[in-house]
Write a protein that holds these residues in place. Structure first.
Motif, PDB file in Angstrom:
ATOM      1  N   ALA A   8       0.829  -1.211   0.000  1.00 29.43           N
ATOM      2  CA  ALA A   8       0.000   0.000   0.000  1.00 29.43           C
ATOM      3  C   ALA A   8       0.862   1.261   0.000  1.00 29.43           C
ATOM      4  N   ARG A   9       0.668   2.134   0.986  1.00 33.77           N
ATOM      5  CA  ARG A   9       1.373   3.426   1.018  1.00 33.77           C
ATOM      6  C   ARG A   9       2.893   3.244   1.071  1.00 33.77           C
ATOM      7  N   SER A  10       3.369   2.232   1.770  1.00 30.25           N
ATOM      8  CA  SER A  10       4.820   2.036   1.837  1.00 30.25           C
ATOM      9  C   SER A  10       5.388   1.706   0.457  1.00 30.25           C
ATOM     10  N   ALA A  11       4.637   0.964  -0.352  1.00 30.82           N
ATOM     11  CA  ALA A  11       5.092   0.657  -1.713  1.00 30.82           C
ATOM     12  C   ALA A  11       5.107   1.916  -2.577  1.00 30.82           C
ATOM     13  N   GLU A  12       4.102   2.777  -2.390  1.00 30.57           N
ATOM     14  CA  GLU A  12       4.065   4.039  -3.137  1.00 30.57           C
ATOM     15  C   GLU A  12       5.273   4.897  -2.790  1.00 30.57           C
ATOM     16  N   LEU A  13       5.574   5.018  -1.500  1.00 32.46           N
ATOM     17  CA  LEU A  13       6.672   5.879  -1.057  1.00 32.46           C
ATOM     18  C   LEU A  13       8.036   5.311  -1.443  1.00 32.46           C
ATOM     19  N   ALA A  14       8.192   3.992  -1.352  1.00 29.14           N
ATOM     20  CA  ALA A  14       9.472   3.365  -1.684  1.00 29.14           C
ATOM     21  C   ALA A  14       9.667   3.258  -3.198  1.00 29.14           C
ATOM     22  N   GLY A  15       8.555   3.228  -3.931  1.00 37.71           N
ATOM     23  CA  GLY A  15       8.642   3.119  -5.380  1.00 37.71           C
ATOM     24  C   GLY A  15       8.877   1.694  -5.858  1.00 37.71           C
ATOM     25  N   LEU A  16       8.683   0.716  -4.978  1.00 37.04           N
ATOM     26  CA  LEU A  16       8.806  -0.683  -5.376  1.00 37.04           C
ATOM     27  C   LEU A  16       8.040  -1.564  -4.399  1.00 37.04           C
ATOM     28  N   ARG A  17       7.841  -2.821  -4.785  1.00 45.31           N
ATOM     29  CA  ARG A  17       7.053  -3.753  -3.986  1.00 45.31           C
ATOM     30  C   ARG A  17       7.925  -4.658  -3.110  1.00 45.31           C
ATOM     31  N   SER A  18       9.165  -4.894  -3.533  1.00 43.05           N
ATOM     32  CA  SER A  18      10.041  -5.762  -2.749  1.00 43.05           C
ATOM     33  C   SER A  18      11.491  -5.527  -3.139  1.00 43.05           C
ATOM     34  N   GLU A  19      12.374  -5.892  -2.230  1.00 45.99           N
ATOM     35  CA  GLU A  19      13.809  -5.818  -2.491  1.00 45.99           C
ATOM     36  C   GLU A  19      14.529  -6.648  -1.436  1.00 45.99           C
ATOM     37  N   THR A  20      15.809  -6.869  -1.671  1.00 50.17           N
ATOM     38  CA  THR A  20      16.644  -7.581  -0.715  1.00 50.17           C
ATOM     39  C   THR A  20      17.618  -6.589  -0.100  1.00 50.17           C
ATOM     40  N   LEU A  21      17.685  -6.584   1.239  1.00 51.62           N
ATOM     41  CA  LEU A  21      18.603  -5.693   1.938  1.00 51.62           C
ATOM     42  C   LEU A  21      19.531  -6.497   2.833  1.00 51.62           C
ATOM     43  N   ILE A  46       5.766   7.833   7.458  1.00 51.72           N
ATOM     44  CA  ILE A  46       4.758   6.880   7.957  1.00 51.72           C
ATOM     45  C   ILE A  46       5.255   6.058   9.140  1.00 51.72           C
ATOM     46  N   GLN A  47       6.393   6.429   9.737  1.00 52.50           N
ATOM     47  CA  GLN A  47       6.967   5.619  10.814  1.00 52.50           C
ATOM     48  C   GLN A  47       5.969   5.340  11.936  1.00 52.50           C
ATOM     49  N   ASP A  48       5.190   6.349  12.337  1.00 53.38           N
ATOM     50  CA  ASP A  48       4.272   6.164  13.466  1.00 53.38           C
ATOM     51  C   ASP A  48       3.030   5.363  13.091  1.00 53.38           C
ATOM     52  N   GLN A  49       2.919   4.978  11.845  1.00 52.88           N
ATOM     53  CA  GLN A  49       1.694   4.322  11.384  1.00 52.88           C
ATOM     54  C   GLN A  49       1.907   2.882  10.929  1.00 52.88           C
ATOM     55  N   VAL A  50       3.145   2.420  10.881  1.00 49.25           N
ATOM     56  CA  VAL A  50       3.396   1.095  10.319  1.00 49.25           C
ATOM     57  C   VAL A  50       3.817   0.087  11.379  1.00 49.25           C
ATOM     58  N   VAL A  51       3.628  -1.175  11.035  1.00 52.29           N
ATOM     59  CA  VAL A  51       4.192  -2.285  11.800  1.00 52.29           C
ATOM     60  C   VAL A  51       4.908  -3.182  10.795  1.00 52.29           C
ATOM     61  N   PHE A  52       5.802  -3.987  11.318  1.00 53.95           N
ATOM     62  CA  PHE A  52       6.457  -5.002  10.505  1.00 53.95           C
ATOM     63  C   PHE A  52       5.724  -6.315  10.677  1.00 53.95           C
ATOM     64  N   ALA A  53       5.842  -7.169   9.691  1.00 53.65           N
ATOM     65  CA  ALA A  53       5.519  -8.577   9.861  1.00 53.65           C
ATOM     66  C   ALA A  53       6.812  -9.318   9.532  1.00 53.65           C
ATOM     67  N   VAL A  54       7.389  -9.954  10.539  1.00 54.02           N
ATOM     68  CA  VAL A  54       8.632 -10.698  10.366  1.00 54.02           C
ATOM     69  C   VAL A  54       8.282 -12.174  10.477  1.00 54.02           C
ATOM     70  N   ARG A  55       8.563 -12.918   9.430  1.00 56.63           N
ATOM     71  CA  ARG A  55       8.145 -14.325   9.370  1.00 56.63           C
ATOM     72  C   ARG A  55       6.649 -14.449   9.682  1.00 56.63           C
ATOM     73  N   GLN A  56       5.881 -13.512   9.146  1.00 57.63           N
ATOM     74  CA  GLN A  56       4.423 -13.476   9.240  1.00 57.63           C
ATOM     75  C   GLN A  56       3.908 -13.263  10.657  1.00 57.63           C
ATOM     76  N   GLU A  57       4.730 -12.662  11.542  1.00 49.64           N
ATOM     77  CA  GLU A  57       4.285 -12.267  12.875  1.00 49.64           C
ATOM     78  C   GLU A  57       4.471 -10.768  13.014  1.00 49.64           C
ATOM     79  N   TYR A  58       3.432 -10.089  13.541  1.00 52.69           N
ATOM     80  CA  TYR A  58       3.503  -8.636  13.674  1.00 52.69           C
ATOM     81  C   TYR A  58       4.515  -8.217  14.726  1.00 52.69           C
TER      82      TYR A  58
END
Length: 83
Positions: A8-21, A46-58
């Protein structure tokens, strides 16, 4: 190295859907967010509005220590509106 998935918004701001870091194996969720923002500074808004899902856990962005394995997926989940 981890796979970072943007939605969603994070993809719009980053300009891509996925990458390897490349990030440290042991890192807090806040440090991980900061590493991602170094690559995509526009995500800072958007820092105050997002969460991560790491290995599909929030995971909230904060001081929680993450132990990442090579190839782990880290999804950036922005707020989801609904009703």
């Amino acid at each position: 190295q981890v796979s970072v998935l943007y939605f969603a918004r994070s993809a719009e701001l980053a300009g891509l859907r996925s990458e390897t870091l490349s990030v440290p194996r042991e890192i807090t969720s806040l440090q991980l967010w900061e590493e991602i923002v170094k690559v995509h500074p526009r995500l800072a808004v958007i820092q105050d509005q997002v969460v991560f899902a790491v290995r599909q856990e929030y995971v909230l962005i904060g001081d929680q220590l993450l132990v990442l394995q090579p190839g782990d997926e880290v999804a950036i989940i922005p707020p989801i509106s609904g009703g």
